[in-house]
Scaffold this motif. Structure first.
Motif, mmCIF file in Angstrom:
data_model
loop_
_atom_site.group_PDB
_atom_site.id
_atom_site.type_symbol
_atom_site.label_atom_id
_atom_site.label_comp_id
_atom_site.label_asym_id
_atom_site.label_seq_id
_atom_site.Cartn_x
_atom_site.Cartn_y
_atom_site.Cartn_z
ATOM 1 N N GLU A 1 0.850 -1.184 0.000
ATOM 2 C CA GLU A 1 0.000 0.000 0.000
ATOM 3 C C GLU A 1 0.886 1.234 0.000
ATOM 4 O O GLU A 1 2.000 1.200 0.509
ATOM 5 C CB GLU A 1 -0.889 0.006 1.253
ATOM 6 N N GLY A 2 0.371 2.325 -0.564
ATOM 7 C CA GLY A 2 1.176 3.550 -0.612
ATOM 8 C C GLY A 2 0.445 4.675 -1.294
ATOM 9 O O GLY A 2 -0.749 4.893 -1.061
ATOM 10 N N LEU A 3 1.148 5.382 -2.178
ATOM 11 C CA LEU A 3 0.629 6.584 -2.819
ATOM 12 C C LEU A 3 -0.682 6.318 -3.550
ATOM 13 O O LEU A 3 -1.636 7.085 -3.419
ATOM 14 C CB LEU A 3 1.682 7.141 -3.789
ATOM 15 N N THR A 4 -0.742 5.262 -4.337
ATOM 16 C CA THR A 4 -1.977 5.005 -5.102
ATOM 17 C C THR A 4 -3.157 4.770 -4.168
ATOM 18 O O THR A 4 -4.260 5.255 -4.430
ATOM 19 C CB THR A 4 -1.813 3.814 -6.061
ATOM 20 N N ASN A 5 -2.937 4.072 -3.052
ATOM 21 C CA ASN A 5 -4.021 3.853 -2.084
ATOM 22 C C ASN A 5 -4.485 5.172 -1.482
ATOM 23 O O ASN A 5 -5.684 5.412 -1.337
ATOM 24 C CB ASN A 5 -3.567 2.906 -0.970
ATOM 25 N N ALA A 6 -3.522 6.038 -1.127
ATOM 26 C CA ALA A 6 -3.869 7.333 -0.542
ATOM 27 C C ALA A 6 -4.699 8.162 -1.513
ATOM 28 O O ALA A 6 -5.643 8.851 -1.111
ATOM 29 C CB ALA A 6 -2.600 8.087 -0.156
ATOM 30 N N LEU A 7 -4.398 8.066 -2.805
ATOM 31 C CA LEU A 7 -5.120 8.844 -3.805
ATOM 32 C C LEU A 7 -6.492 8.260 -4.129
ATOM 33 O O LEU A 7 -7.338 8.965 -4.674
ATOM 34 C CB LEU A 7 -4.283 8.966 -5.083
ATOM 35 N N LEU A 8 -6.701 7.008 -3.814
ATOM 36 C CA LEU A 8 -8.000 6.387 -4.100
ATOM 37 C C LEU A 8 -9.019 6.623 -2.989
ATOM 38 O O LEU A 8 -10.197 6.301 -3.148
ATOM 39 C CB LEU A 8 -7.829 4.890 -4.366
ATOM 40 N N GLU A 9 -8.559 7.199 -1.865
ATOM 41 C CA GLU A 9 -9.488 7.560 -0.786
ATOM 42 C C GLU A 9 -10.398 8.685 -1.266
ATOM 43 O O GLU A 9 -10.022 9.466 -2.143
ATOM 44 C CB GLU A 9 -8.709 8.034 0.449
ATOM 45 N N ASP A 10 -11.608 8.798 -0.687
ATOM 46 C CA ASP A 10 -12.501 9.902 -1.050
ATOM 47 C C ASP A 10 -11.807 11.239 -0.822
ATOM 48 O O ASP A 10 -11.884 12.149 -1.638
ATOM 49 C CB ASP A 10 -13.802 9.845 -0.232
ATOM 50 N N GLU A 11 -11.142 11.353 0.311
ATOM 51 C CA GLU A 11 -10.330 12.532 0.619
ATOM 52 C C GLU A 11 -8.924 12.012 0.901
ATOM 53 O O GLU A 11 -8.737 11.219 1.818
ATOM 54 C CB GLU A 11 -10.887 13.275 1.832
#
Length: 197
Positions: free
Chosen positions: A93-103
């Motif tokens: 998990e990392g940057l892509t996961n953080a960007l897929l969050e609603d916020e």
């Protein structure tokens, strides 16, 4: 040193070496070039692959942290990520996961390293649309959160002549470090890279 990616962290394993001193010189040059306005967000790229940009980004992050700066190193090479190997941290998990969050959030995504003051945001799963993800409004909001977390945010990006990812992030950055390999990188490639930036 062991063979492998972690051995590229010469600033950690050989702090008194001439190579580590060269990374300190880069750190000093960055500070001197930005006397009036500190460079908080820097993009690191190269013209072509295998020119040492990720190694420079990692070691520069180390020497900046050793100087007392709070540093976040972001693996924004969403095509061929390597920073998790250099720092021996998980990359599920990392940057892509953080960007897929609603916020976009940082909680749980920043990884501590063996270097005090240095955290890494790994790439996470490699997405099918890296340029769009890096150029999104969510990415801009995440960048603002990263700036709140650190004195310096370093983005390791793909080579500028291959894809547009570095140019997309460069628009948000305070500066860009263009890495060239002595005796290998052609002058025309460096000039073309600078023009794209």
């Amino acid at each position: 040193l062991e063979n492998g990616a972690a051995s590229n962290l010469i600033a950690v394993h050989e702090p008194l070496s001439l190579v580590t001193e060269a990374y300190r010189a880069v750190r000093t040059n960055i500070r001197v070039s930005s006397v009036d306005k500190p460079l908080q967000m820097l993009v690191v790229t190269s013209a072509q692959p295998s020119e040492g940009k990720s190694t420079l980004a990692a070691n520069l992050g180390v020497v900046m942290a050793q100087a007392g700066n709070r540093v976040v190193l972001v693996d924004a090479d969403l095509r061929r990520s390597t920073l998790h190997k250099k720092f021996e941290v998980p990359n599920r998990e990392g940057l892509t996961n953080a960007l897929l969050e609603d916020e976009p959030v940082l909680d749980g995504w920043l990884r501590e390293t063996e270097v005090e003051n240095l955290r890494v945001l790994t790439s996470g799963p490699l997405p099918p649309n890296p340029s769009e993800l890096l150029g999104s409004k969510k990415m801009r909001r995440l960048i603002e959160r990263l700036k709140d977390e650190a004195d310096v945010v370093l983005f390791d990006t793909p080579p500028i002549l291959l894809v547009t990812d570095a140019a997309v992030l460069a628009m948000e950055a305070d500066g860009v470090l263009l890495v060239a390999e002595s005796g290998r990188t052609r002058r025309a490639a460096v000039q073309q890279s600078a023009q794209r930036l």
